[in-house]
Design a protein around this motif. Structure first.
Motif, PDB file in Angstrom:
ATOM      1  N   GLY A  51      25.369   5.399  53.925  1.00 20.33           N
ATOM      2  CA  GLY A  51      25.473   4.499  52.794  1.00 20.33           C
ATOM      3  C   GLY A  51      26.160   5.159  51.621  1.00 20.33           C
ATOM      4  N   PRO A  52      26.224   4.431  50.533  1.00 18.01           N
ATOM      5  CA  PRO A  52      26.928   4.953  49.363  1.00 18.01           C
ATOM      6  C   PRO A  52      26.160   6.106  48.731  1.00 18.01           C
ATOM      7  CG  PRO A  52      25.856   2.878  48.844  1.00 18.01           C
ATOM      8  CD  PRO A  52      25.707   3.074  50.310  1.00 18.01           C
ATOM      9  N   PRO A  53      26.852   7.095  48.202  1.00 20.64           N
ATOM     10  CA  PRO A  53      26.169   8.220  47.545  1.00 20.64           C
ATOM     11  C   PRO A  53      25.615   7.811  46.188  1.00 20.64           C
ATOM     12  CG  PRO A  53      28.528   8.455  47.304  1.00 20.64           C
ATOM     13  CD  PRO A  53      28.309   7.249  48.175  1.00 20.64           C
ATOM     14  N   LEU A  54      24.766   8.691  45.650  1.00 18.28           N
ATOM     15  CA  LEU A  54      24.215   8.421  44.319  1.00 18.28           C
ATOM     16  C   LEU A  54      25.340   8.472  43.297  1.00 18.28           C
ATOM     17  CD1 LEU A  54      20.926  10.531  44.208  1.00 18.28           C
ATOM     18  CD2 LEU A  54      21.176   8.106  44.622  1.00 18.28           C
ATOM     19  N   THR A  55      25.236   7.606  42.332  1.00 14.84           N
ATOM     20  CA  THR A  55      26.220   7.637  41.260  1.00 14.84           C
ATOM     21  C   THR A  55      25.922   8.809  40.339  1.00 14.84           C
ATOM     22  OG1 THR A  55      24.891   6.248  39.817  1.00 14.84           O
ATOM     23  CG2 THR A  55      26.381   5.138  41.365  1.00 14.84           C
ATOM     24  N   GLY A  56      26.875   9.111  39.490  1.00 17.57           N
ATOM     25  CA  GLY A  56      26.672  10.192  38.526  1.00 17.57           C
ATOM     26  C   GLY A  56      25.502   9.899  37.612  1.00 17.57           C
ATOM     27  N   GLY A  57      25.353   8.668  37.236  1.00 19.63           N
ATOM     28  CA  GLY A  57      24.248   8.309  36.357  1.00 19.63           C
ATOM     29  C   GLY A  57      22.901   8.472  37.024  1.00 19.63           C
ATOM     30  N   GLU A  58      22.828   8.154  38.307  1.00 21.27           N
ATOM     31  CA  GLU A  58      21.576   8.311  39.027  1.00 21.27           C
ATOM     32  C   GLU A  58      21.218   9.789  39.180  1.00 21.27           C
ATOM     33  OE1 GLU A  58      22.041   4.221  41.688  1.00 21.27           O
ATOM     34  OE2 GLU A  58      22.817   6.133  42.426  1.00 21.27           O
ATOM     35  N   LYS A  59      22.233  10.598  39.456  1.00 28.70           N
ATOM     36  CA  LYS A  59      21.970  12.047  39.527  1.00 28.70           C
ATOM     37  C   LYS A  59      21.540  12.578  38.165  1.00 28.70           C
ATOM     38  CE  LYS A  59      25.152  13.364  43.251  1.00 28.70           C
ATOM     39  NZ  LYS A  59      26.369  14.148  43.544  1.00 28.70           N
ATOM     40  N   GLU A  60      22.207  12.129  37.139  1.00 31.85           N
ATOM     41  CA  GLU A  60      21.874  12.603  35.798  1.00 31.85           C
ATOM     42  C   GLU A  60      20.457  12.189  35.423  1.00 31.85           C
ATOM     43  OE1 GLU A  60      23.445  14.605  34.081  1.00 31.85           O
ATOM     44  OE2 GLU A  60      22.606  14.448  32.051  1.00 31.85           O
ATOM     45  N   GLY A  61      20.079  10.990  35.823  1.00 30.41           N
ATOM     46  CA  GLY A  61      18.727  10.537  35.540  1.00 30.41           C
ATOM     47  C   GLY A  61      17.680  11.423  36.192  1.00 30.41           C
ATOM     48  N   GLN A  86      28.443  14.931  51.750  1.00 32.13           N
ATOM     49  CA  GLN A  86      27.752  13.830  52.392  1.00 32.13           C
ATOM     50  C   GLN A  86      26.769  14.323  53.441  1.00 32.13           C
ATOM     51  OE1 GLN A  86      30.967  11.411  53.785  1.00 32.13           O
ATOM     52  NE2 GLN A  86      31.074  10.214  51.905  1.00 32.13           N
ATOM     53  N   ASN A  87      27.060  15.448  54.055  1.00 32.32           N
ATOM     54  CA  ASN A  87      26.196  15.915  55.127  1.00 32.32           C
ATOM     55  C   ASN A  87      24.982  16.669  54.606  1.00 32.32           C
ATOM     56  OD1 ASN A  87      27.684  14.816  57.147  1.00 32.32           O
ATOM     57  ND2 ASN A  87      28.984  16.609  57.411  1.00 32.32           N
ATOM     58  N   GLY A  88      25.116  17.412  53.493  1.00 27.25           N
ATOM     59  CA  GLY A  88      24.027  18.238  53.017  1.00 27.25           C
ATOM     60  C   GLY A  88      23.055  17.436  52.188  1.00 27.25           C
ATOM     61  N   PRO A  89      21.983  18.107  51.732  1.00 27.41           N
ATOM     62  CA  PRO A  89      21.038  17.444  50.849  1.00 27.41           C
ATOM     63  C   PRO A  89      21.664  17.203  49.475  1.00 27.41           C
ATOM     64  CG  PRO A  89      20.508  19.760  51.051  1.00 27.41           C
ATOM     65  CD  PRO A  89      21.643  19.501  51.984  1.00 27.41           C
ATOM     66  N   LEU A  90      21.006  16.379  48.718  1.00 27.91           N
ATOM     67  CA  LEU A  90      21.454  16.136  47.353  1.00 27.91           C
ATOM     68  C   LEU A  90      21.237  17.407  46.539  1.00 27.91           C
ATOM     69  CD1 LEU A  90      22.364  14.209  45.082  1.00 27.91           C
ATOM     70  CD2 LEU A  90      19.945  13.641  44.766  1.00 27.91           C
ATOM     71  N   ARG A  91      22.255  17.805  45.804  1.00 25.72           N
ATOM     72  CA  ARG A  91      22.164  19.040  45.024  1.00 25.72           C
ATOM     73  C   ARG A  91      22.317  18.715  43.542  1.00 25.72           C
ATOM     74  NH1 ARG A  91      24.969  20.709  49.649  1.00 25.72           N
ATOM     75  NH2 ARG A  91      23.906  22.388  50.777  1.00 25.72           N
ATOM     76  N   ILE A  92      21.396  19.204  42.747  1.00 24.92           N
ATOM     77  CA  ILE A  92      21.515  19.061  41.301  1.00 24.92           C
ATOM     78  C   ILE A  92      21.187  20.414  40.676  1.00 24.92           C
ATOM     79  CG2 ILE A  92      20.885  16.617  41.292  1.00 24.92           C
ATOM     80  CD1 ILE A  92      18.141  17.444  40.265  1.00 24.92           C
ATOM     81  N   GLU A  93      21.685  20.622  39.486  1.00 26.52           N
ATOM     82  CA  GLU A  93      21.418  21.871  38.770  1.00 26.52           C
ATOM     83  C   GLU A  93      20.720  21.557  37.456  1.00 26.52           C
ATOM     84  OE1 GLU A  93      24.802  24.281  37.836  1.00 26.52           O
ATOM     85  OE2 GLU A  93      23.546  26.054  37.466  1.00 26.52           O
ATOM     86  N   ILE A  94      19.616  22.243  37.221  1.00 21.51           N
ATOM     87  CA  ILE A  94      18.836  22.064  36.001  1.00 21.51           C
ATOM     88  C   ILE A  94      19.133  23.265  35.101  1.00 21.51           C
ATOM     89  CG2 ILE A  94      16.542  21.560  35.076  1.00 21.51           C
ATOM     90  CD1 ILE A  94      17.257  19.694  37.316  1.00 21.51           C
TER      91      ILE A  94
END
Lengths: 364, 441
Positions: A257-267, B23-31
């Motif tokens: 499916g579609p990836p998270l938007t930038g806003g959703e990640k930022e949230g 797309q294949n890996g987990p979601l990555r974010i940096e705090i």
């Protein structure tokens, strides 16, 4: 005919290029010099701090000998009397503050000790009138901090105000209005940089704080290739095979499916960082970056048992452990009610890697 | 043309690979931005396992909570917010009850007092949001008279397990206690717990005393006394309160002493013939060695924790600045270059920072800098701040602050090295010249 056209075209081309860029490359004009004056803005508090409010006492660092005033030293000093050293009696009082011991010289002492109350009269030190000097950034004393330091300051909310990301004015029923507006509770950002709401004022949450991690779907058993026409049925072997099949980890689900938007990640990032408290970390731990993996439930709550540290950098094992503990607390605390993530994109955020990099927090 | 095609193709492939990876890996974010606020901690009253331990169990918990809250890193949760109580030391902790009130750490303990007066204090620390204990349970034993020390020791362990660095609560401070009017001030050496409790006077007010400094073991104090009318370095045994003058050149003035890390070496300032230089000797006064020899005033020496270097102040450049030299003297390197005067440098127990007093623009500051002079930060600013001393863990600085005016009094203050949590230290009357001991054994 063609040669003439080509020559004419090339010639015109060179002319146009020269007209456009020739001056840029060949220009030897120097830019007109400009006079610039550095201007700095200071606040009233800084100006007041730079202005000697009173004549402070003279302080000698461990030694009473006077030091010549320099333009940069605006603090008053003891007037030096090196040529006529007084004979000093036994000192029994301290008149001026000192940073360390200030020895009075004996008869041959070149100047009186600051410590000695009985010493000759010390003239009132003059205040050197110098223009206020704007302190370097590292010379400005840090003001007394608020208990909470957050990226954005926020005033203390009203007692009954619910903590939320955005501020919403309360709406109360208006008796004179024709239409009855529904009463909505007031919301405001969590208080920061003023005072902390005590736990006694915080309503206890009745919501569950843990949720079970969804179990993986059993892998589909491979079709049995019938090599033997009638293999004997073995109940034990079947049970073992079934158990093995059920415990065989399924391959990691590829997000669809579609990836998270930038806003959703930022949230999500903003939601986690609100609970990432580095105030109690050691100096070494606050220099350590940790990468943390967490599995999420469909309700947006983190599976506390799945939180693990993948890697760290910048500190020792012990410091990494402290940094991981702070990161873990942040994920659990702010995810207790579930992060606001789109359910339809669950496959995109069911596994998350969070990098907690405290580099910016070290200088706060 | 072929090159452009190749570069374009490579970029397309790289982007495709990036997209595929994302797309294949987990979601990555940096705090990168967090909050800095005191950590909520719950310290219920310790359980009294017999009637004789009733009062001391409550008092120990109060001292622990006070120690933790006093750091500015923790915030005690009021008892009336508790949902559940700790009724048994061995019963399981209801983590959900403590999570509900946002307690991120929980300290529980129990106290028993035997018939011979011996007391046993056992405790545990819990990470509430991890549903796990922070380390094993511990217990300390002692007499009921030493309950405050035991409480400080428990607080040190709790602090260490949560922050990852050593505590400083089980320590003492020697200082100059002042009394009387400002123009006729009486001074005595005194020693107290770091929080002001258990005050004990070491000298009478018959002579001016200045600049006390603890030995590395905390059993002796060097200080300057004007008992003879001139400054002389004395050494005092804290246990017996016996003192003697350091046997250094009788005709010279000696002051600003400080122990070396071996507890036997002493550096001090010695003034003779109108010139003040830095010397090194032993606690017995022998083996006097001159470390500086300039016509300038060189004073306030202090060793680095490894004993290899000495920081001191000197006006050899025209104004008072900080210098570092080897433990046996030699060429000194200037480390302070800001505007104003620098003095009373003190090396951090961690070895990474040097605290100092700075006078600039008519105000006084306590500040810290790296040992090479970089990253100077001023922590305080007032009418008069001076004489910093480090806590045993190198996290807190105590100093003297004097308020302005004829009625201005001197008091001890402490501040975290981040500049936060500036607070006054409780003392009886005026106080100055603090020196922090190492952690007690």
């Amino acid at each position: 005919m063609k040669s003439g056209t080509y020559i004419s075209g090339i010639g015109h081309g060179f002319f146009i290029l020269w007209a456009l860029f020739g001056g840029f490359f060949l220009s030897t004009e120097k830019p007109v010099p400009l006079q610039a004056t550095d201007v700095s803005l200071i606040t009233m508090a800084e100006f007041a701090a730079l202005t000697p409010p009173d004549v402070p006492p003279v302080v000698q660092f461990d030694d009473p000998q006077p030091v010549e005033a320099t333009p940069e030293d605006t603090a008053p000093e003891v007037a030096p009397t090196p040529d006529e050293p007084p004979v000093l009696p036994v000192p029994d009082e301290v008149a001026a503050p000192e940073l360390d011991v200030s020895p009075p010289e004996p008869e041959v002492a070149p100047e009186p000790p600051v410590e000695d109350e009985e010493q000759p009269v010390i003239p009132t030190p003059p205040v050197l009138e110098t223009p206020p000097v704007i302190a370097e950034p590292d010379e400005v004393a840090t003001p007394a901090p608020a208990p909470r330091v957050a990226p954005e300051p926020a005033a203390a909310p009203e007692p009954d105000t619910e903590v939320a990301e955005t501020e919403t004015p309360p709406v109360a029923p208006d008796e004179t209005a024709e239409t009855i507006s529904e009463e909505t509770p007031a919301t405001a950002p969590q208080e920061a940089a003023t005072e902390i709401v005590t736990e006694a004022e915080t309503p206890a949450s009745a919501a569950p704080v843990r949720s079970m991690r969804p179990t993986a779907r059993p892998a589909r058993p491979d079709p049995v290739v019938a090599q033997d026409p009638t293999p004997p049925s073995d109940a034990v072997a079947d049970a073992v095979a079934e158990a093995v099949a059920s415990t065989t980890p399924s391959p990691p689900a590829r997000p669809t499916g579609p990836p998270l938007t930038g806003g959703e990640k930022e949230g999500l990032r903003v939601a986690v960082q609100k609970c990432w408290n580095v105030g109690s970390l050691s100096s070494e731990a606050i220099s350590t970056t940790v990468v943390v993996a967490v599995a999420m439930g469909r309700d947006g709550r983190p599976d506390t048992g799945s939180i693990k540290m993948l890697s760290f950098s910048g500190g020792s094992d012990g410091a990494a452990g402290q940094a991981f503990a702070a990161a873990r607390r942040a994920i659990i605390r702010c995810g207790a009610k579930g992060y606001d993530l789109p359910v339809e994109k669950y496959s995109q955020w069911q596994d998350i890697e969070m990098t907690f990099n405290p580099e910016k927090m070290r200088i706060k | 043309m072929r090159l452009i095609k190749s570069v374009t193709l490579a970029l397309v492939c790289l982007c495709a690979a990036q997209i595929a990876t994302a797309q294949n890996g987990p979601l990555r974010i940096e705090i990168t931005e967090g909050v800095i606020e005191p950590l909520p901690v719950a310290v219920p009253d310790f359980i009294a396992e017999n009637p004789a331990a009733q009062d001391v169990a409550v008092n120990i918990a109060r001292v622990i909570a006070s120690d933790l809250s006093g750091t500015g890193l923790f915030r005690e949760i009021p008892h009336d917010a508790f949902i559940s109580q700790i009724t048994s030391f061995s019963s399981p902790v209801q983590y959900s009850d403590w999570k509900a009130i946002n307690a991120q750490a929980l300290v529980s303990g129990a106290v028993s007092v035997a018939s011979d007066g011996r007391m046993t204090v056992k405790f545990r620390v819990f990470d509430v949001f991890s549903d796990t204990p922070l380390g094993d349970g511990l217990q300390f034993g002692g007499t009921t008279g030493s309950w405050r020390r035991i409480a400080h020791k428990v607080a040190d362990v709790v602090y260490s397990r949560i922050t990852g660095e050593g505590g400083y609560f089980d320590s003492r401070v020697v200082f100059v206690s002042e009394s009387g009017p400002k123009n006729k001030r009486l001074k005595r050496l005194a020693v107290m717990d770091y929080d002001g409790a258990n005050l004990q006077y070491l000298t009478d007010a018959s002579a001016i005393v200045l600049a006390p400094r603890f030995s590395p073991a905390g059993d002796r104090v060097l200080y300057t006394s004007y008992e003879t009318g001139f400054p002389r370095v004395n050494i005092l045994n804290v246990g017996t309160v016996k003192r003697r003058a350091l046997d250094v050149q009788a005709e010279a003035l000696t002051f600003a002493p400080r122990f070396g890390p071996d507890g036997n070496t002493v550096v001090l300032s010695l003034s003779q013939g109108g010139n003040t230089d830095i010397y090194k000797t032993t606690v017995n006064g022998g083996d006097l060695q001159r470390l500086t020899s300039t016509p300038a005033i060189e004073t306030a020496p202090g060793f680095s924790p490894d004993g290899k270097r000495i920081v001191f102040e000197s006006d050899r450049s025209g104004t008072q600045q900080l210098y570092v030299m080897g433990a046996n003297g030699g060429e000194a390197t200037r480390i302070s270059f800001g505007k104003g005067r620098y003095g009373t440098p003190v090396w951090s127990p961690r070895g990474d920072l040097i605290a100092f007093t700075k006078q600039a623009n008519g105000r006084f500051h306590i500040g810290v800098m790296r040992t090479d002079g970089s990253e100077e930060r001023l922590l305080t600013a007032s009418f008069l701040d001076e004489g910093p001393t480090w806590s045993p863990n190198g996290r807190v600085i105590m100093f003297t602050r004097e308020s302005k005016g004829a009625a201005g009094a001197r008091a001890l203050y402490s501040v975290d090295i981040t500049g936060r949590n500036l607070r006054r230290v409780s003392t009886e009357g005026a106080a100055s010249d603090p020196a922090w001991s190492p952690l007690l054994k």
